[in-house]
Design an enzyme around this catalytic site. Structure first.
Site, PDB file in Angstrom:
ATOM      1  N   GLY A   1       1.341  -1.319   0.170  1.00 56.73           N
ATOM      2  CA  GLY A   1      -0.187   0.108  -0.299  1.00 56.73           C
ATOM      3  C   GLY A   1       1.128   1.489   0.050  1.00 56.73           C
TER       4      GLY A   1
ATOM      5  N   TYR B   1      -2.548   6.935   8.079  1.00 59.83           N
ATOM      6  CA  TYR B   1      -2.540   7.453   9.251  1.00 59.83           C
ATOM      7  C   TYR B   1      -3.047   6.863  10.689  1.00 59.83           C
ATOM      8  CZ  TYR B   1      -3.604  10.376  13.042  1.00 59.83           C
ATOM      9  OH  TYR B   1      -4.079  11.038  14.906  1.00 59.83           O
TER      10      TYR B   1
ATOM     11  N   ILE C   1      -6.947  -1.715   4.775  1.00 56.15           N
ATOM     12  CA  ILE C   1      -6.201  -2.966   4.532  1.00 56.15           C
ATOM     13  C   ILE C   1      -4.422  -2.400   4.374  1.00 56.15           C
ATOM     14  CG2 ILE C   1      -5.755  -5.457   4.921  1.00 56.15           C
ATOM     15  CD1 ILE C   1      -9.192  -5.483   4.937  1.00 56.15           C
ATOM     16  N   GLY C   2      -4.155  -3.136   5.393  1.00 55.00           N
ATOM     17  CA  GLY C   2      -2.260  -2.919   4.437  1.00 55.00           C
ATOM     18  C   GLY C   2      -1.304  -4.699   5.272  1.00 55.00           C
TER      19      GLY C   2
ATOM     20  N   GLY D   1      -1.984  -5.514   9.228  1.00 53.21           N
ATOM     21  CA  GLY D   1      -3.394  -5.531   8.880  1.00 53.21           C
ATOM     22  C   GLY D   1      -4.155  -4.462   8.635  1.00 53.21           C
ATOM     23  N   ILE D   2      -4.931  -4.058   9.409  1.00 51.79           N
ATOM     24  CA  ILE D   2      -6.480  -3.101   9.656  1.00 51.79           C
ATOM     25  C   ILE D   2      -5.641  -2.062  10.755  1.00 51.79           C
ATOM     26  CG2 ILE D   2      -8.837  -3.317   9.825  1.00 51.79           C
ATOM     27  CD1 ILE D   2      -8.614  -6.723   9.125  1.00 51.79           C
ATOM     28  N   SER D   3      -6.693  -0.933  10.163  1.00 47.07           N
ATOM     29  CA  SER D   3      -7.176   0.261  10.746  1.00 47.07           C
ATOM     30  C   SER D   3      -8.936   0.607  10.542  1.00 47.07           C
ATOM     31  CB  SER D   3      -6.407   1.557  10.047  1.00 47.07           C
ATOM     32  OG  SER D   3      -6.052   1.991   9.449  1.00 47.07           O
TER      33      SER D   3
ATOM     34  N   CYS E   1      -3.858   6.122   1.256  1.00 49.56           N
ATOM     35  CA  CYS E   1      -3.599   5.546  -0.040  1.00 49.56           C
ATOM     36  C   CYS E   1      -3.649   5.347  -1.387  1.00 49.56           C
ATOM     37  CB  CYS E   1      -5.290   4.164   0.327  1.00 49.56           C
ATOM     38  SG  CYS E   1      -6.021   3.759   2.171  1.00 49.56           S
TER      39      CYS E   1
END
Length: 245
Positions: free
Chosen positions: A93, A97, A172-173, A184-186, A202
């Protein structure tokens, strides 16, 4: 966020459950803000241990101090203003932030034992977040050309071609080493959305695409409520969890 070439039409999800005799996934929540470098060092060590069969899989829920991370596809021009520390990240990605009020979910799962298919894995992560958001009557949606979870905002200004505005609520990265995932995920619960102004999140710059949070959508939801929804909706997709002692 994964490269668009990895995206696929949403078909019937591939199975992501572990073998029946697998140990439960450890579920860990950190209450204090975790420095980004400390989190990365921990994940590096834990992924190696999982790959070696010396530690169970882990879902780690935490918050970071305000910062930006640059993924492997990040463009220098997408860093508009370095309002906060910038960390280069090995995840897929571009820029994103992290900060207080955002639930960061680091996902350390052994895909060798589940399904070594990254596209299916990312779809599973999206489905997990969408199911958790449904708890709060929020309709999160995936997009075939954009990784993450999006919310339609018809009340906002439309795009130049009349497209309905959409805001990303979860990014998601991921990275995979020896087929064990990390990063993972934010998921935005109640962060300061103005902090996104220092980057092109992104790499998506179209005016009708933005970012949102549960609070921005008018919901007063606490982090612990979200954590409960995440734990409940994780198990039908990825299997049993075991809270840390």
């Amino acid at each position: 966020m994964l490269p668009l070439s990895w995206r696929m039409l949403r078909e019937k999800p591939a199975p992501l459950m572990p073998p029946r005799d697998a140990a439960p996934v450890e579920w860990r929540i950190s209450d204090a803000l975790v420095p980004y470098a400390d989190a990365v060092a921990f994940m590096d060590a834990r992924v190696a241990a999982i790959a070696a069969g010396a530690a169970p899989e882990l879902i780690w829920l935490l918050e970071h101090p305000a910062l930006y991370t640059a993924g492997t596809s990040a463009r220098a021009t997408d860093l508009v203003r370095a309002c906060f520390p910038v960390h280069n990240s090995g995840r897929g990605g571009q820029f994103t932030y992290h900060g207080p009020g955002q639930r960061v979910i680091y996902v350390m799962l052994d895909l060798n034992r589940r399904n070594p298919d990254l596209r299916a894995f990312v779809r599973g992560l999206e489905d997990w977040i969408i199911a958790a958001l449904r708890t709060f009557a929020v309709k999160g949606e995936p997009r075939a050309d954009r990784v993450g979870v999006w919310v339609s905002r018809p009340e906002k200004a439309r795009g130049k071609g009349g497209e309905i505005a959409e805001d990303k609520i979860a990014a998601i990265g991921i990275r995979v080493r020896r087929w064990v995932s990390f990063h993972g995920i934010s998921l935005n619960i109640a962060p300061d959305l103005a902090h996104y102004s220092g980057i092109v999140p992104c790499g998506i710059s179209a005016a009708h695409f933005g970012v949102t949070s549960l609070r921005d959508l008018g919901l007063k939801v606490g982090m612990s409520e979200v954590d409960l929804a995440l734990a409940r909706e994780f198990e039908p997709i990825f299997g049993q969890v075991l809270p840390s002692p």
